[in-house]
Design a protein around this motif. Sequence first.
Motif, PDB file in Angstrom:
ATOM      1  N   THR B  15       0.724  -0.853  -0.353  1.00  9.57           N
ATOM      2  CA  THR B  15       0.163   0.265   0.002  1.00  9.57           C
ATOM      3  C   THR B  15       0.604   1.117  -0.336  1.00  9.57           C
ATOM      4  O   THR B  15       0.775   2.064  -0.983  1.00  9.57           O
ATOM      5  CB  THR B  15      -0.986  -0.035   1.055  1.00  9.57           C
ATOM      6  OG1 THR B  15      -1.200  -1.351   1.170  1.00  9.57           O
ATOM      7  CG2 THR B  15      -1.820   1.195   1.120  1.00  9.57           C
ATOM      8  N   ILE B  18       2.248   1.623  -3.457  1.00 14.09           N
ATOM      9  CA  ILE B  18       1.198   2.081  -4.448  1.00 14.09           C
ATOM     10  C   ILE B  18       1.000   3.687  -4.293  1.00 14.09           C
ATOM     11  O   ILE B  18       0.950   4.440  -4.931  1.00 14.09           O
ATOM     12  CB  ILE B  18       0.343   1.501  -4.219  1.00 14.09           C
ATOM     13  CG1 ILE B  18       0.256   0.037  -4.783  1.00 14.09           C
ATOM     14  CG2 ILE B  18      -1.192   2.293  -4.676  1.00 14.09           C
ATOM     15  CD1 ILE B  18      -1.513  -0.636  -4.844  1.00 14.09           C
ATOM     16  N   ALA B  19       1.335   4.058  -2.900  1.00 16.46           N
ATOM     17  CA  ALA B  19       0.903   5.282  -2.543  1.00 16.46           C
ATOM     18  C   ALA B  19       2.164   6.258  -3.066  1.00 16.46           C
ATOM     19  O   ALA B  19       1.126   7.352  -4.128  1.00 16.46           O
ATOM     20  CB  ALA B  19       0.322   5.466  -0.654  1.00 16.46           C
ATOM     21  N   ALA B  22       1.313   6.577  -6.232  1.00 23.53           N
ATOM     22  CA  ALA B  22       0.378   6.959  -7.600  1.00 23.53           C
ATOM     23  C   ALA B  22       1.111   8.723  -7.367  1.00 23.53           C
ATOM     24  O   ALA B  22       0.540   9.142  -8.302  1.00 23.53           O
ATOM     25  CB  ALA B  22      -0.832   6.473  -6.901  1.00 23.53           C
ATOM     26  N   LEU B  23       0.860   8.999  -6.529  1.00 27.04           N
ATOM     27  CA  LEU B  23       1.512  10.213  -6.246  1.00 27.04           C
ATOM     28  C   LEU B  23       2.438  10.722  -6.996  1.00 27.04           C
ATOM     29  O   LEU B  23       2.484  12.013  -7.437  1.00 27.04           O
ATOM     30  CB  LEU B  23       1.669  10.284  -4.752  1.00 27.04           C
ATOM     31  CG  LEU B  23       0.848  11.122  -3.522  1.00 27.04           C
ATOM     32  CD1 LEU B  23       1.087  11.795  -2.152  1.00 27.04           C
ATOM     33  CD2 LEU B  23       0.168  12.366  -4.875  1.00 27.04           C
ATOM     34  N   ILE B  26       1.314  11.336 -10.478  1.00 23.17           N
ATOM     35  CA  ILE B  26       0.574  12.588 -10.722  1.00 23.17           C
ATOM     36  C   ILE B  26       0.959  13.871 -11.022  1.00 23.17           C
ATOM     37  O   ILE B  26       1.722  14.608 -11.821  1.00 23.17           O
ATOM     38  CB  ILE B  26      -0.614  12.679  -9.650  1.00 23.17           C
ATOM     39  CG1 ILE B  26      -1.418  11.379  -9.583  1.00 23.17           C
ATOM     40  CG2 ILE B  26      -1.470  13.687  -9.448  1.00 23.17           C
ATOM     41  CD1 ILE B  26      -2.502  11.363  -8.828  1.00 23.17           C
ATOM     42  N   THR B  27       1.747  13.735  -9.552  1.00 25.01           N
ATOM     43  CA  THR B  27       3.457  14.902  -9.438  1.00 25.01           C
ATOM     44  C   THR B  27       4.341  14.953 -10.624  1.00 25.01           C
ATOM     45  O   THR B  27       4.693  15.701 -11.150  1.00 25.01           O
ATOM     46  CB  THR B  27       4.087  14.544  -8.553  1.00 25.01           C
ATOM     47  OG1 THR B  27       4.304  13.449  -7.837  1.00 25.01           O
ATOM     48  CG2 THR B  27       3.177  15.591  -7.445  1.00 25.01           C
ATOM     49  N   LEU B  30       1.741  16.416 -14.107  1.00 32.10           N
ATOM     50  CA  LEU B  30       1.942  17.298 -13.445  1.00 32.10           C
ATOM     51  C   LEU B  30       3.157  18.054 -13.723  1.00 32.10           C
ATOM     52  O   LEU B  30       3.214  19.298 -14.788  1.00 32.10           O
ATOM     53  CB  LEU B  30       1.585  17.560 -12.442  1.00 32.10           C
ATOM     54  CG  LEU B  30       0.035  17.171 -12.056  1.00 32.10           C
ATOM     55  CD1 LEU B  30      -0.066  17.450 -11.127  1.00 32.10           C
ATOM     56  CD2 LEU B  30      -0.733  18.292 -12.844  1.00 32.10           C
ATOM     57  N   VAL B  33       3.779  18.975 -17.347  1.00 32.40           N
ATOM     58  CA  VAL B  33       3.032  19.576 -17.971  1.00 32.40           C
ATOM     59  C   VAL B  33       3.696  21.172 -17.798  1.00 32.40           C
ATOM     60  O   VAL B  33       3.357  22.015 -18.400  1.00 32.40           O
ATOM     61  CB  VAL B  33       1.302  19.636 -17.614  1.00 32.40           C
ATOM     62  CG1 VAL B  33       0.572  20.761 -17.607  1.00 32.40           C
ATOM     63  CG2 VAL B  33       0.876  18.326 -17.950  1.00 32.40           C
ATOM     64  N   LEU B  34       3.860  21.930 -16.007  1.00 31.90           N
ATOM     65  CA  LEU B  34       4.501  22.882 -16.042  1.00 31.90           C
ATOM     66  C   LEU B  34       4.923  23.266 -16.573  1.00 31.90           C
ATOM     67  O   LEU B  34       5.383  24.536 -16.856  1.00 31.90           O
ATOM     68  CB  LEU B  34       4.558  22.570 -14.207  1.00 31.90           C
ATOM     69  CG  LEU B  34       2.992  23.390 -14.012  1.00 31.90           C
ATOM     70  CD1 LEU B  34       3.772  23.360 -12.132  1.00 31.90           C
ATOM     71  CD2 LEU B  34       1.736  24.657 -14.237  1.00 31.90           C
ATOM     72  N   ALA B  37       4.026  24.252 -20.298  1.00 36.67           N
ATOM     73  CA  ALA B  37       3.567  25.743 -20.306  1.00 36.67           C
ATOM     74  C   ALA B  37       5.028  26.815 -19.879  1.00 36.67           C
ATOM     75  O   ALA B  37       4.617  27.751 -20.951  1.00 36.67           O
ATOM     76  CB  ALA B  37       2.878  25.547 -19.138  1.00 36.67           C
ATOM     77  N   ASN B  38       5.624  26.417 -18.873  1.00 44.32           N
ATOM     78  CA  ASN B  38       6.674  27.475 -18.734  1.00 44.32           C
ATOM     79  C   ASN B  38       7.861  27.696 -19.525  1.00 44.32           C
ATOM     80  O   ASN B  38       7.676  29.373 -20.292  1.00 44.32           O
ATOM     81  CB  ASN B  38       7.531  26.986 -17.470  1.00 44.32           C
ATOM     82  CG  ASN B  38       8.340  27.983 -17.112  1.00 44.32           C
ATOM     83  OD1 ASN B  38       8.093  28.880 -17.060  1.00 44.32           O
ATOM     84  ND2 ASN B  38       9.978  27.615 -16.154  1.00 44.32           N
ATOM     85  N   LYS B  40       6.233  27.720 -22.963  1.00 41.02           N
ATOM     86  CA  LYS B  40       5.561  28.272 -24.093  1.00 41.02           C
ATOM     87  C   LYS B  40       5.691  29.233 -23.893  1.00 41.02           C
ATOM     88  O   LYS B  40       5.135  30.381 -24.669  1.00 41.02           O
ATOM     89  CB  LYS B  40       4.601  27.668 -23.775  1.00 41.02           C
ATOM     90  CG  LYS B  40       4.433  25.481 -24.882  1.00 41.02           C
ATOM     91  CD  LYS B  40       4.377  25.739 -26.330  1.00 41.02           C
ATOM     92  CE  LYS B  40       4.649  24.642 -26.676  1.00 41.02           C
ATOM     93  NZ  LYS B  40       5.426  24.432 -28.428  1.00 41.02           N
ATOM     94  N   LEU B  41       5.002  29.642 -22.233  1.00 42.08           N
ATOM     95  CA  LEU B  41       4.133  30.895 -22.198  1.00 42.08           C
ATOM     96  C   LEU B  41       5.437  31.764 -20.817  1.00 42.08           C
ATOM     97  O   LEU B  41       4.924  32.587 -20.447  1.00 42.08           O
ATOM     98  CB  LEU B  41       3.538  30.937 -20.924  1.00 42.08           C
ATOM     99  CG  LEU B  41       2.068  29.450 -21.489  1.00 42.08           C
ATOM    100  CD1 LEU B  41       1.163  29.664 -20.810  1.00 42.08           C
ATOM    101  CD2 LEU B  41       1.770  30.621 -22.672  1.00 42.08           C
TER     102      LEU B  41
END
Lengths: 193, 300
Positions: B15, B18-19, B22-23, B26-27, B30, B33-34, B37-38, B40-41
């Motif tokens: 467990t 898994i935790a 998973a986290l 996700i991070t 993200l 993605v950031l 974006a940094n 591009k923007l």
Amino acid sequence: MSEEPLWNIFINASLVNNFVLAYFLGICPFLGVSGKLGTATKMGGAVMFVMLISSMCAFGIHLLLEAIGAPFLQLISYIVVIASTVQLVEMFLKKMSPALFKALGIFLPLITTNCAILGLALFQTNKGYNFLECLVYALGAGTGFTLALILIAGFREQLEYADVPKVIKGTVLTLIIAGILSLSFMGFSGLGN
Amino acid sequence: MQEKNGLKLFIKKVTILIAIAALGGITLVLAIVLAVANRKLYVYEDPRIDIVEDMLPHANCGACGYPGCKPFAEALTKGETNPGKCTVSSEAGIDQIANYLGLTAEREDKKVARLACAGGSNVARKRAKYEGIKSCQAASLISGGGKGCFWGCLGFGDCETVCDFDAISMDQHGLPVVDEDKCTACGDCVEVCPKDLFSLQYQKHQLLVACKNLEVGDEILEECEVACTACGKCAMDAPKGMINIESNLAVIDYSNYTNSQVPIERCPTGAIVWQDNGFMLRGTSHKSIIRKESRPLGSS
């Protein structure tokens, strides 16, 4: 829950259970950025955008966490998603509209800890909405937030020119208006559940 | 029993894994993605703005015509203005900014704030005693402040308080004295004076009509011994058009100016003065002021 029509969800989130005026979520931008109508509208737009994105992400993450059997990670994952979305919006605004970026100031990063957005993510999970319903719910909540912000900004702009007693000028007056607004939104409670 | 415990421990470990996974996943997503974006923007901000701002005096006084030092620095890097517009910065500081930006500093002649009143308590009479907030702005609301001359300096020192540069001090007769080395011509005193006595003048223009009294005739000398009586002697003897009598007051036309001490010699009351870094030099023809103490209240 799926028998609830979409328009019902929308009305429910935006008017009957307005996040700001009925649930008292997201009060800090409601009081902080409601000085000018233009800024308030754009702040509402930014919050609505963050709500939509984080609602979508929260839906996906909820499914993922259910699948791997770790629903206890819900809260922390939502927070991470919301924080990243806000960061994205911040970059976008800095690029596209530096003036708005300056006007929103500290309240833009504060969307990260805006309880309205985390509240939305948790509510939709609790209510067991499907993807489409989640989107409509987020849209409704965002609309409700923007509506509340625009309403109070309108009042505050008018009151800038009014001759109000000195003791209640400023924050006090804002809180009084907020109370009256909340009172009037009680009238919607007969509409739904 | 031992096996069961082992299984529980195993599940616990999984467990946790898994935790973490998973986290972590996700991070990671993200973060990617950031990061994209940094890229591009990304907003390009001229790094020179901050450097130039650091070279500026951080007074945020607005004398340059911009709201503060940062907007001024932005305008400087865009080439919209010139470092010489900053009146607070030292000569070396202006040169430093000009060198950094590859410009030549266009200096303007130094301006300073000058007071158009010489009616200290030893020469000007008070007609009423004011006992309220010690502020010219407050006092002026009550029948003009109680001074015999309606136009005169009230002497509560609002200008001294408002001056960010410590350039204004009140002398023993309750008149503000401007330290011209410290004065940056920011205009704060001009704004705060309820009698509009301060104005920004070029330091090289040393001649000044230190009076705003619009009454005419010798009667006003009863109220203030150094008032302009609009006798017109200065206007007659000055080069044509340099000094005019407008609304019973001598007014110097600085666009048509010669730096000469003749007008102060001609002035019989000493209302026209020669400014020399805070000192008001008067001509020899007027009655010399020997009184040190304040004139008595009211009586004549």
